[in-house]
Motif scaffolding. Structure first.
Motif, mmCIF file in Angstrom:
data_model
loop_
_atom_site.group_PDB
_atom_site.id
_atom_site.type_symbol
_atom_site.label_atom_id
_atom_site.label_comp_id
_atom_site.label_asym_id
_atom_site.label_seq_id
_atom_site.Cartn_x
_atom_site.Cartn_y
_atom_site.Cartn_z
ATOM 1 N N LEU A 234 0.829 -1.200 0.000
ATOM 2 C CA LEU A 234 0.000 0.000 0.000
ATOM 3 C C LEU A 234 0.870 1.260 0.000
ATOM 4 O O LEU A 234 0.565 2.237 -0.704
ATOM 5 N N ALA A 235 1.971 1.233 0.756
ATOM 6 C CA ALA A 235 2.863 2.396 0.813
ATOM 7 C C ALA A 235 3.491 2.673 -0.550
ATOM 8 O O ALA A 235 3.620 3.832 -0.974
ATOM 9 N N ILE A 236 3.871 1.608 -1.249
ATOM 10 C CA ILE A 236 4.463 1.765 -2.590
ATOM 11 C C ILE A 236 3.450 2.366 -3.556
ATOM 12 O O ILE A 236 3.759 3.293 -4.325
ATOM 13 N N ILE A 237 2.216 1.865 -3.528
ATOM 14 C CA ILE A 237 1.168 2.371 -4.419
ATOM 15 C C ILE A 237 0.887 3.841 -4.135
ATOM 16 O O ILE A 237 0.748 4.667 -5.057
ATOM 17 N N ASN A 238 0.813 4.200 -2.846
ATOM 18 C CA ASN A 238 0.545 5.592 -2.493
ATOM 19 C C ASN A 238 1.670 6.524 -2.962
ATOM 20 O O ASN A 238 1.416 7.653 -3.414
ATOM 21 N N ARG A 239 2.900 6.055 -2.883
ATOM 22 C CA ARG A 239 4.023 6.877 -3.353
ATOM 23 C C ARG A 239 3.957 7.077 -4.869
ATOM 24 O O ARG A 239 4.177 8.176 -5.384
ATOM 25 N N LEU A 240 3.611 5.984 -5.592
ATOM 26 C CA LEU A 240 3.507 6.083 -7.047
ATOM 27 C C LEU A 240 2.367 7.008 -7.464
ATOM 28 O O LEU A 240 2.502 7.794 -8.414
ATOM 29 N N LEU A 241 1.240 6.932 -6.761
ATOM 30 C CA LEU A 241 0.112 7.806 -7.076
ATOM 31 C C LEU A 241 0.470 9.271 -6.809
ATOM 32 O O LEU A 241 0.095 10.165 -7.578
ATOM 33 N N ALA A 242 1.195 9.507 -5.727
ATOM 34 C CA ALA A 242 1.582 10.879 -5.395
ATOM 35 C C ALA A 242 2.504 11.460 -6.464
ATOM 36 O O ALA A 242 2.382 12.643 -6.833
ATOM 37 N N ARG A 243 3.406 10.656 -6.978
ATOM 38 C CA ARG A 243 4.313 11.132 -8.020
ATOM 39 C C ARG A 243 3.580 11.393 -9.329
ATOM 40 O O ARG A 243 3.874 12.341 -10.056
ATOM 41 N N LYS A 244 2.605 10.527 -9.649
ATOM 42 C CA LYS A 244 1.935 10.622 -10.951
ATOM 43 C C LYS A 244 0.827 11.660 -10.969
ATOM 44 O O LYS A 244 0.631 12.368 -11.952
ATOM 45 N N ILE A 245 0.086 11.742 -9.828
ATOM 46 C CA ILE A 245 -1.106 12.584 -9.810
ATOM 47 C C ILE A 245 -1.013 13.709 -8.790
ATOM 48 O O ILE A 245 -1.556 14.797 -8.977
ATOM 49 N N GLY A 246 -0.321 13.462 -7.704
ATOM 50 C CA GLY A 246 -0.272 14.435 -6.625
ATOM 51 C C GLY A 246 -1.125 13.972 -5.454
ATOM 52 O O GLY A 246 -1.413 12.777 -5.304
ATOM 53 N N ALA A 247 -1.564 14.888 -4.633
ATOM 54 C CA ALA A 247 -2.359 14.553 -3.454
ATOM 55 C C ALA A 247 -3.692 13.926 -3.854
ATOM 56 O O ALA A 247 -4.342 14.373 -4.805
ATOM 57 N N ILE A 248 -4.092 12.905 -3.108
ATOM 58 C CA ILE A 248 -5.354 12.209 -3.360
ATOM 59 C C ILE A 248 -6.386 12.682 -2.345
ATOM 60 O O ILE A 248 -6.066 12.865 -1.162
ATOM 61 N N ALA A 249 -7.618 12.878 -2.801
ATOM 62 C CA ALA A 249 -8.691 13.303 -1.907
ATOM 63 C C ALA A 249 -8.853 12.300 -0.763
ATOM 64 O O ALA A 249 -8.715 11.087 -0.968
ATOM 65 N N PRO A 250 -9.133 12.769 0.463
ATOM 66 C CA PRO A 250 -9.227 11.874 1.626
ATOM 67 C C PRO A 250 -10.199 10.709 1.446
ATOM 68 O O PRO A 250 -9.929 9.599 1.900
ATOM 69 N N ASP A 251 -11.360 10.967 0.777
ATOM 70 C CA ASP A 251 -12.335 9.886 0.616
ATOM 71 C C ASP A 251 -11.792 8.779 -0.289
ATOM 72 O O ASP A 251 -11.966 7.591 -0.028
ATOM 73 N N LEU A 252 -11.084 9.171 -1.379
ATOM 74 C CA LEU A 252 -10.483 8.171 -2.254
ATOM 75 C C LEU A 252 -9.339 7.439 -1.554
ATOM 76 O O LEU A 252 -9.176 6.226 -1.699
ATOM 77 N N GLN A 253 -8.557 8.185 -0.771
ATOM 78 C CA GLN A 253 -7.452 7.568 -0.039
ATOM 79 C C GLN A 253 -7.965 6.533 0.960
ATOM 80 O O GLN A 253 -7.368 5.463 1.141
ATOM 81 N N SER A 254 -9.087 6.837 1.607
ATOM 82 C CA SER A 254 -9.675 5.907 2.566
ATOM 83 C C SER A 254 -10.094 4.603 1.886
ATOM 84 O O SER A 254 -9.907 3.510 2.431
ATOM 85 N N ILE A 255 -10.674 4.730 0.681
ATOM 86 C CA ILE A 255 -11.081 3.539 -0.072
ATOM 87 C C ILE A 255 -9.863 2.709 -0.452
ATOM 88 O O ILE A 255 -9.852 1.479 -0.320
ATOM 89 N N ILE A 256 -8.815 3.376 -0.934
ATOM 90 C CA ILE A 256 -7.599 2.667 -1.331
ATOM 91 C C ILE A 256 -6.991 1.929 -0.133
ATOM 92 O O ILE A 256 -6.555 0.775 -0.241
ATOM 93 N N ASN A 257 -6.977 2.589 1.038
ATOM 94 C CA ASN A 257 -6.390 1.982 2.240
ATOM 95 C C ASN A 257 -7.145 0.728 2.698
ATOM 96 O O ASN A 257 -6.580 -0.114 3.396
ATOM 97 N N SER A 258 -8.411 0.588 2.297
ATOM 98 C CA SER A 258 -9.222 -0.542 2.752
ATOM 99 C C SER A 258 -9.290 -1.686 1.742
ATOM 100 O O SER A 258 -9.975 -2.675 1.977
ATOM 101 N N LEU A 259 -8.574 -1.547 0.621
ATOM 102 C CA LEU A 259 -8.630 -2.575 -0.413
ATOM 103 C C LEU A 259 -7.964 -3.873 0.040
ATOM 104 O O LEU A 259 -7.019 -3.861 0.825
#
Length: 289
Positions: A234-259
């Motif tokens: 999950l940490a790797i995916i979040n780092r890649l998303l931050a580099r590609k897109i930037g900050a993720i909205a909290p609601d989307l981040q919460s969904i990703i964290n629960s996958l």
């Protein structure tokens, strides 16, 4: 002083339920082999871990169950016995034996593990000192008598019906409901305590095998390892998303964290297709649909 209770049996037998004198010399027969005590302790261990055992119960192995029949004391020590309710003993006193009625309930379940040299577990000898089968069936009147052959895994459950034991047939899974315990008893093949063979084990009503202590530890360790792997992924995916897109909205981040681990794998493969948050939101919505 314990009150003596008297009941009549067929053939002019008279049985007294009275606690043994403190100076009574109980039989001190040697344990037949190391396997039988392991079988008995494993059955208790599962119940203890499951939180079934209470202070009012007595679960023991190779423990004397007593009666006085025609003025003669009879003691049989089942390989495993379960008694739902017993009277407490005084602080510091170690229970040496047990007499039904005088000290609590009649045993709900007794188990015998077949010996290599004899089959006294089937003995219906109706004279003193009485066969085990006869003693459990006619004198103690134990509702369930289990006989297990560790050598070939044969398991028999006998129910007391109108004063006589009747062999019960197993369910579709080869198991038997022990209603007084609320669990199913069956045979499991595997290794415990460096002994490989046939073991008696408990299953719950959902069909789940209840674990031994070592299995529970192994399961917890494995779950911890898997959880650690998921957090790293999950940490790797979040780092890649931050580099590609930037900050993720909290609601989307919460969904990703629960996958789940499987969906996280799919997400890692789909990252290259995302150019903005909308792409991520659409992808997640499709997985949740």
């Amino acid at each position: 002083m314990t009150q003596t209770q008297v009941a009549s049996l067929p053939k002019s037998y008279t049985i007294k339920w009275e606690k043994l004198p403190d100076d009574f010399q109980l039989p001190d027969d040697p344990v037949e082999n190391i396997y039988h005590p392991l079988l008995a302790s494993a059955l208790r261990e599962i119940l203890e871990i499951a939180g079934f055992i209470t202070a009012s119960m007595l679960i023991a192995s190779n423990f004397g169950i007593c009666a006085n029949v025609n003025e003669k004391i009879v003691v049989k020590a089942p390989d495993w016995v379960y008694i739902p309710n017993v009277l407490p003993v005084a602080a510091g006193v170690i229970r040496r034996s047990y007499t039904p009625h005088a000290e609590g309930d009649v045993p709900a379940v007794v188990m015998e593990f077949l010996s290599d040299t004899e089959q006294s577990e089937y003995s219906a000898k109706s004279t003193y000192p009485y066969g085990k089968w006869y003693y459990y069936e006619h004198i103690l009147q134990v509702p369930i008598y289990v006989i297990f052959d560790p050598n070939d895994g044969t398991l028999e459950v006998h129910d007391l019906v109108e004063g006589h034991y009747q062999l019960r047939q197993p369910d579709a899974n080869g198991r038997y409901l022990i209603a007084s315990i609320g669990l199913f008893l069956g045979v499991w093949q595997g290794t415990k305590a460096e002994v490989t063979g046939n073991w008696l084990r408990w299953w719950n009503e959902s069909g789940n095998l209840l674990p031994w202590g070592v299995e529970r530890v192994e399961q917890s360790l494995q779950e911890g390892i898997e959880q650690g792997r998921m957090q790293e992924k999950l940490a790797i995916i979040n780092r890649l998303l931050a580099r590609k897109i930037g900050a993720i909205a909290p609601d989307l981040q919460s969904i990703i964290n629960s996958l789940s681990a499987t969906v996280l794998d799919e997400l890692s493969e789909a990252l290259l297709d995302f150019s903005n948050e909308t792409d991520i939101a659409t992808w997640l919505a499709q997985r949740q649909a």
